[in-house]
Design a protein around this motif. Structure first.
Motif, PDB file in Angstrom:
ATOM      1  N   LYS A 129       1.284  -1.470   0.044  1.00 51.70           N
ATOM      2  CA  LYS A 129       0.201  -0.010   0.137  1.00 51.70           C
ATOM      3  C   LYS A 129       1.249   1.292  -0.411  1.00 51.70           C
ATOM      4  CE  LYS A 129      -3.865  -1.655   0.315  1.00 51.70           C
ATOM      5  NZ  LYS A 129      -5.092  -1.684  -0.538  1.00 51.70           N
ATOM      6  N   GLN A 130       1.918   0.947  -0.043  1.00 52.61           N
ATOM      7  CA  GLN A 130       2.958   2.264   0.233  1.00 52.61           C
ATOM      8  C   GLN A 130       2.490   3.752   1.372  1.00 52.61           C
ATOM      9  OE1 GLN A 130       2.860   2.802  -4.276  1.00 52.61           O
ATOM     10  NE2 GLN A 130       4.865   2.434  -4.253  1.00 52.61           N
ATOM     11  N   THR A 131       1.944   3.381   2.470  1.00 52.82           N
ATOM     12  CA  THR A 131       2.015   3.687   3.517  1.00 52.82           C
ATOM     13  C   THR A 131       3.263   4.273   4.424  1.00 52.82           C
ATOM     14  OG1 THR A 131       1.155   1.932   5.046  1.00 52.82           O
ATOM     15  CG2 THR A 131      -0.447   2.216   3.558  1.00 52.82           C
ATOM     16  N   GLY A 132       3.230   5.427   4.553  1.00 55.94           N
ATOM     17  CA  GLY A 132       4.656   6.492   4.982  1.00 55.94           C
ATOM     18  C   GLY A 132       4.308   6.687   6.299  1.00 55.94           C
ATOM     19  N   ASP A 133       2.684   6.827   7.085  1.00 54.64           N
ATOM     20  CA  ASP A 133       3.072   7.297   8.265  1.00 54.64           C
ATOM     21  C   ASP A 133       2.312   5.906   9.494  1.00 54.64           C
ATOM     22  OD1 ASP A 133       0.145   5.271   6.964  1.00 54.64           O
ATOM     23  OD2 ASP A 133      -0.901   7.496   7.737  1.00 54.64           O
ATOM     24  N   TYR A 134       3.179   4.221   8.993  1.00 57.12           N
ATOM     25  CA  TYR A 134       2.592   3.257  10.134  1.00 57.12           C
ATOM     26  C   TYR A 134       1.524   3.127  10.669  1.00 57.12           C
ATOM     27  CZ  TYR A 134       7.712   3.852  10.300  1.00 57.12           C
ATOM     28  OH  TYR A 134       9.779   4.863  10.197  1.00 57.12           O
ATOM     29  N   SER A 135       0.653   3.330   9.291  1.00 57.86           N
ATOM     30  CA  SER A 135      -0.942   2.649   9.522  1.00 57.86           C
ATOM     31  C   SER A 135      -0.700   1.278   9.552  1.00 57.86           C
ATOM     32  CB  SER A 135      -1.773   3.500   8.519  1.00 57.86           C
ATOM     33  OG  SER A 135      -1.749   4.798   8.872  1.00 57.86           O
ATOM     34  N   ILE A 136      -1.341   0.511  10.382  1.00 53.60           N
ATOM     35  CA  ILE A 136      -1.843  -0.746  10.813  1.00 53.60           C
ATOM     36  C   ILE A 136      -2.365  -1.331   9.827  1.00 53.60           C
ATOM     37  CG2 ILE A 136      -3.528  -0.490  11.985  1.00 53.60           C
ATOM     38  CD1 ILE A 136      -1.224  -2.944  13.347  1.00 53.60           C
ATOM     39  N   PHE A 137      -1.078  -2.685   9.440  1.00 56.41           N
ATOM     40  CA  PHE A 137      -2.162  -3.557   8.416  1.00 56.41           C
ATOM     41  C   PHE A 137      -1.869  -3.019   6.772  1.00 56.41           C
ATOM     42  CE2 PHE A 137      -2.872  -5.539  11.512  1.00 56.41           C
ATOM     43  CZ  PHE A 137      -2.399  -6.985  11.507  1.00 56.41           C
ATOM     44  N   GLY A 138      -1.475  -1.765   7.281  1.00 53.19           N
ATOM     45  CA  GLY A 138      -1.191  -0.093   5.643  1.00 53.19           C
ATOM     46  C   GLY A 138      -2.929  -0.546   5.640  1.00 53.19           C
ATOM     47  N   ARG A 139      -3.536  -0.394   6.666  1.00 53.89           N
ATOM     48  CA  ARG A 139      -4.568   0.237   5.836  1.00 53.89           C
ATOM     49  C   ARG A 139      -6.423  -0.466   5.675  1.00 53.89           C
ATOM     50  NH1 ARG A 139      -3.521   5.450   4.309  1.00 53.89           N
ATOM     51  NH2 ARG A 139      -2.621   6.916   5.712  1.00 53.89           N
ATOM     52  N   VAL A 140      -5.592  -1.562   5.265  1.00 53.91           N
ATOM     53  CA  VAL A 140      -6.497  -3.165   5.227  1.00 53.91           C
ATOM     54  C   VAL A 140      -7.141  -3.391   6.232  1.00 53.91           C
ATOM     55  CG1 VAL A 140      -6.399  -5.515   4.239  1.00 53.91           C
ATOM     56  CG2 VAL A 140      -4.700  -3.588   3.426  1.00 53.91           C
ATOM     57  N   SER A 141      -7.985  -3.676   6.219  1.00 54.70           N
ATOM     58  CA  SER A 141      -9.142  -4.553   7.195  1.00 54.70           C
ATOM     59  C   SER A 141      -8.852  -6.009   7.673  1.00 54.70           C
ATOM     60  CB  SER A 141     -10.536  -4.289   7.883  1.00 54.70           C
ATOM     61  OG  SER A 141     -10.414  -2.834   6.985  1.00 54.70           O
ATOM     62  N   LEU A 142      -8.879  -6.062   8.333  1.00 57.59           N
ATOM     63  CA  LEU A 142      -8.117  -8.065   8.809  1.00 57.59           C
ATOM     64  C   LEU A 142      -9.859  -8.467   9.437  1.00 57.59           C
ATOM     65  CD1 LEU A 142      -5.494  -7.219   8.474  1.00 57.59           C
ATOM     66  CD2 LEU A 142      -4.355  -9.072   9.917  1.00 57.59           C
ATOM     67  N   VAL A 143      -9.670  -9.740   8.658  1.00 56.26           N
ATOM     68  CA  VAL A 143     -10.940 -10.459   9.482  1.00 56.26           C
ATOM     69  C   VAL A 143     -10.731 -11.648  10.033  1.00 56.26           C
ATOM     70  CG1 VAL A 143     -13.272 -11.646   9.723  1.00 56.26           C
ATOM     71  CG2 VAL A 143     -12.625  -9.666   8.704  1.00 56.26           C
ATOM     72  N   CYS A 144      -9.771 -12.139  11.375  1.00 59.83           N
ATOM     73  CA  CYS A 144      -9.941 -13.498  11.498  1.00 59.83           C
ATOM     74  C   CYS A 144     -10.347 -14.303  11.957  1.00 59.83           C
ATOM     75  CB  CYS A 144      -8.434 -12.738  12.703  1.00 59.83           C
ATOM     76  SG  CYS A 144      -7.025 -11.938  11.849  1.00 59.83           S
ATOM     77  N   VAL A 145     -10.279 -15.743  12.045  1.00 60.30           N
ATOM     78  CA  VAL A 145     -11.774 -17.025  12.261  1.00 60.30           C
ATOM     79  C   VAL A 145     -10.649 -17.928  13.079  1.00 60.30           C
ATOM     80  CG1 VAL A 145     -12.959 -18.432  11.314  1.00 60.30           C
ATOM     81  CG2 VAL A 145     -12.635 -16.125  10.249  1.00 60.30           C
ATOM     82  N   GLY A 146     -11.392 -18.354  13.717  1.00 62.86           N
ATOM     83  CA  GLY A 146     -10.000 -19.214  14.082  1.00 62.86           C
ATOM     84  C   GLY A 146     -10.997 -20.141  16.215  1.00 62.86           C
ATOM     85  N   ASP A 147     -10.003 -20.623  16.693  1.00 57.93           N
ATOM     86  CA  ASP A 147     -10.214 -21.091  17.990  1.00 57.93           C
ATOM     87  C   ASP A 147      -9.122 -21.300  18.844  1.00 57.93           C
ATOM     88  OD1 ASP A 147     -10.686 -22.184  21.023  1.00 57.93           O
ATOM     89  OD2 ASP A 147     -12.350 -23.511  19.545  1.00 57.93           O
ATOM     90  N   PHE A 148      -8.541 -20.191  20.005  1.00 56.79           N
ATOM     91  CA  PHE A 148      -8.194 -20.365  20.151  1.00 56.79           C
ATOM     92  C   PHE A 148      -7.344 -21.416  21.244  1.00 56.79           C
ATOM     93  CE2 PHE A 148      -7.248 -15.258  19.364  1.00 56.79           C
ATOM     94  CZ  PHE A 148      -5.644 -16.005  18.586  1.00 56.79           C
ATOM     95  N   TYR A 149      -8.674 -21.523  21.499  1.00 58.51           N
ATOM     96  CA  TYR A 149      -8.385 -23.184  22.389  1.00 58.51           C
ATOM     97  C   TYR A 149      -7.936 -24.287  21.829  1.00 58.51           C
ATOM     98  CZ  TYR A 149     -10.275 -21.150  26.550  1.00 58.51           C
ATOM     99  OH  TYR A 149     -10.999 -20.382  27.832  1.00 58.51           O
ATOM    100  N   GLN A 150      -7.487 -24.195  20.040  1.00 61.35           N
ATOM    101  CA  GLN A 150      -7.551 -24.992  19.633  1.00 61.35           C
ATOM    102  C   GLN A 150      -5.436 -25.722  19.514  1.00 61.35           C
ATOM    103  OE1 GLN A 150      -9.223 -25.314  15.858  1.00 61.35           O
ATOM    104  NE2 GLN A 150     -10.967 -25.736  16.382  1.00 61.35           N
ATOM    105  N   LEU A 151      -5.385 -26.062  18.858  1.00 61.60           N
ATOM    106  CA  LEU A 151      -3.264 -26.174  18.678  1.00 61.60           C
ATOM    107  C   LEU A 151      -2.615 -24.168  18.448  1.00 61.60           C
ATOM    108  CD1 LEU A 151      -3.148 -29.347  16.813  1.00 61.60           C
ATOM    109  CD2 LEU A 151      -3.225 -28.776  19.229  1.00 61.60           C
ATOM    110  N   PRO A 152      -1.699 -24.301  19.488  1.00 57.99           N
ATOM    111  CA  PRO A 152      -1.295 -23.342  19.256  1.00 57.99           C
ATOM    112  C   PRO A 152       0.024 -22.700  17.820  1.00 57.99           C
ATOM    113  CG  PRO A 152       0.174 -24.209  21.339  1.00 57.99           C
ATOM    114  CD  PRO A 152      -1.421 -25.021  20.717  1.00 57.99           C
ATOM    115  N   PRO A 153       0.443 -22.166  17.306  1.00 56.09           N
ATOM    116  CA  PRO A 153       1.734 -21.996  16.674  1.00 56.09           C
ATOM    117  C   PRO A 153       2.689 -22.963  17.214  1.00 56.09           C
ATOM    118  CG  PRO A 153       1.752 -19.876  17.246  1.00 56.09           C
ATOM    119  CD  PRO A 153       0.457 -20.332  17.795  1.00 56.09           C
TER     120      PRO A 153
END
Length: 392
Positions: free
Chosen positions: A101-125
Motif C-alpha cells: 500500500k506504500q503507506t508512510g505513516d505506519y498505519s496498522i496493516f497498511g489500512r487493510v481490514s483483517l478478519v481473523c477466524v479461529g479458536d484459540f483453544y485449539q492448537l497453538p503455532p
C-alpha cells in the motif's frame, strides 16, 4: 467466512474503479486449511518464507511490484485458523501490506481490514508465540482487534457430546474429568483393530506405528536416501556430499523416506496449494517409477533414486489440474510426486528428496481442520494445550 468473503467482494467491486481489482482475499495459516476454503496460505499470498524472523525483511522492488499489481486494491484480508498464526507472522503480514500500500505513516496493516477466524483453544503455532500471549516485543494483536464470539454449536448434533467437548476445551492437565465425561469417552473404545487413520500426540508414537504397518503391508518397501550437495570451496561447484548435512534448517525434506506400493503417505510440503498438493494431504502409493538405465554396467548410485512416486490422494480434487494434463498409465486417479530441492544450510548446501512421509498414523497437529469419517485416537502422552480437544 465464505459468506463474508462473497458479500464483501460483491459490495466493494461496485466501488472499485478497476473491476478486476481483488478487494477481498481469503488466506489460511496452513496448506490443508487453505485448500479446504479455496484459498492460498498466508506465506504464499505474501511471499513470506517458512522461517519467519524479526526484524522484518522487505521484499525487493521487483517482487513487491509484482505483489502490488495483484493486491494493490486490497481492502479486506481474511485469515482462517488464526490460532496457528504467531506474532512474527502477523508482523510480516503488517510489513507486506505496508509495502504493497506504500503507506508512510505506519498505519496498522497498511489500512487493510483483517478478519481473523479461529479458536484459540485449539492448537497453538508449532514453534512461535501464540497471539494471545504477550511476546514482550512487537504485539499487533492486542488493542487492534475486536472479538466476535460464536456460541451456537452447529457441528455436533449430539448435545451431550457437545457439552463434553466444551468441558474438554477448557480442561486443565492436572484436573480430573468427571466420571460421566470419562464414561462417555470410554463408550467409543472398541478394543478392535480399525482400518482408519491412527492419531497420536507425539512423533515417536507415530513413527513406531507407521514402521509397524510398513513391515506388515509392504514387503518390498524401499528406503530413499536424500541426495545432499555442498559447494566445493575450490571450484565453486555443487558436488555430492558424503553422508548427510549435519544441521538442516528451514526444510521438511527428510534424510530418509521409507515407503512402498500400497503405503499410506502424506505430503510434507506445499507443492501447489491451488491444486491441493499441500502439506497434510493424505494418499496411497500406487507406483514407484525408476530411472531408465542406459547401461547395465553403470554403477551410478543415483540409479537407485526413484524418478517419481505416483500417489492416489484420498481427496479426488487433490492434483486435479495435474491429472488433467498428464494421463497416468498406473492409475487414472494418481498424481505424480517428483523430487523437491531445498537449500538446507547457511552456506548454500542443497538437499533433494521426495516430500512424503508414512501416514497410517499422524500427529494431532496434522489433523487440525481435517474431517474424517473414522479415526483411532490415542490421548496417551498429550503434552500441549488443545490437543485432546482438537482430536476428539
Amino acid at each position: 467466512m465464505k459468506a463474508i468473503y462473497f458479500e464483501s467482494s460483491r459490495l466493494l467491486s461496485q466501488l472499485s474503479e478497476n473491476p478486476d481489482d481483488r478487494s477481498v482475499i481469503l488466506t489460511a495459516s496452513t496448506g490443508v486449511a487453505s485448500f479446504q476454503i479455496g484459498a492460498s496460505t498466508i506465506h504464499n499470498t505474501f511471499s513470506i518464507g517458512a522461517n519467519v524472523k524479526l526484524p522484518y525483511q522487505p521484499l525487493s522492488d521487483d517482487k513487491i511490484n509484482s505483489l502490488r499489481a495483484k493486491l494493490g486494491g486490497l481492502q479486506i484480508l481474511i485469515i482462517d485458523e488464526v490460532s496457528m498464526v504467531d506474532h512474527h507472522l502477523l508482523s510480516y503480514v503488517h510489513g507486506r501490506l505496508r509495502q504493497i500500500k506504500q503507506t508512510g505513516d505506519y498505519s496498522i496493516f497498511g489500512r487493510v481490514s483483517l478478519v481473523c477466524v479461529g479458536d484459540f483453544y485449539q492448537l497453538p503455532p508449532v514453534k512461535g508465540i501464540p497471539l494471545y500471549v504477550d511476546p514482550k516485543e512487537v504485539n499487533l494483536w492486542d488493542n487492534n482487534f475486536e472479538i466476535a464470539e460464536l456460541t451456537q454449536v452447529v457441528r455436533q448434533q449430539d448435545a451431550s457430546f457437545a457439552e463434553v467437548l466444551n468441558r474438554l476445551r477448557v480442561h486443565k492437565k492436572k484436573e480430573t474429568l468427571s466420571p460421566n465425561d470419562i464414561n462417555m469417552l470410554k463408550q467409543r473404545e472398541t478394543g478392535e483393530e480399525c482400518d482408519a487413520i491412527h492419531i497420536f500426540p507425539t512423533n515417536a508414537q507415530v513413527d513406531e506405528y507407521n514402521i509397524q504397518k510398513l513391515n506388515e503391508c509392504c514387503p518390498e518397501a524401499i528406503t530413499i536416501h536424500a541426495r545432499d550437495f555442498a559447494r566445493n570451496p575450490e571450484t565453486g561447484r555443487m558436488e555430492p556430499k558424503v553422508g548427510f548435512h549435519a544441521k538442516v534448517f528451514n526444510s521438511c525434506l527428510d534424510k530418509c523416506v521409507s515407503l512402498g506400493v500400497g503405503a499410506r503417505v502424506m505430503l510434507k510440503k506445499n507443492v501447489d496449494v491451488s491444486d491441493g498438493l499441500v502439506n497434510g494431504a493424505f494418499g496411497t502409493v500406487v507406483h514407484i517409477s525408476r530411472k531408465q538405465r542406459p547401461n547395465d554396467d553403470d554403477d551410478d548410485d543415483d540409479d537407485d533414486f526413484p524418478s517419481a512416486i505416483h500417489v492416489e490422494f484420498d481427496n479426488p480434487n487433490v492434483g486435479k489440474v495435474q491429472k488433467s494434463k498428464q494421463r497416468q498409465k498406473y492409475s487414472p486417479n494418481s498424481t505424480v510426486i517428483e523430487v523437491e530441492e531445498d537449500q538446507v544450510t547457511n552456506n548454500g548446501g542443497i538437499r533433494r528428496q521426495f516430500p512424503l512421509k508414512l501416514a497410517w498414523a499422524c500427529t494431532i497437529h496434522k489433523v487440525q481442520g481435517l474431517t474424517v469419517d473414522k479415526a483411532v485416537v490415542s490421548l496417551d502422552k498429550v503434552f500441549s494445550p488443545g490437543q485432546a480437544y482438537v482430536v476428539v
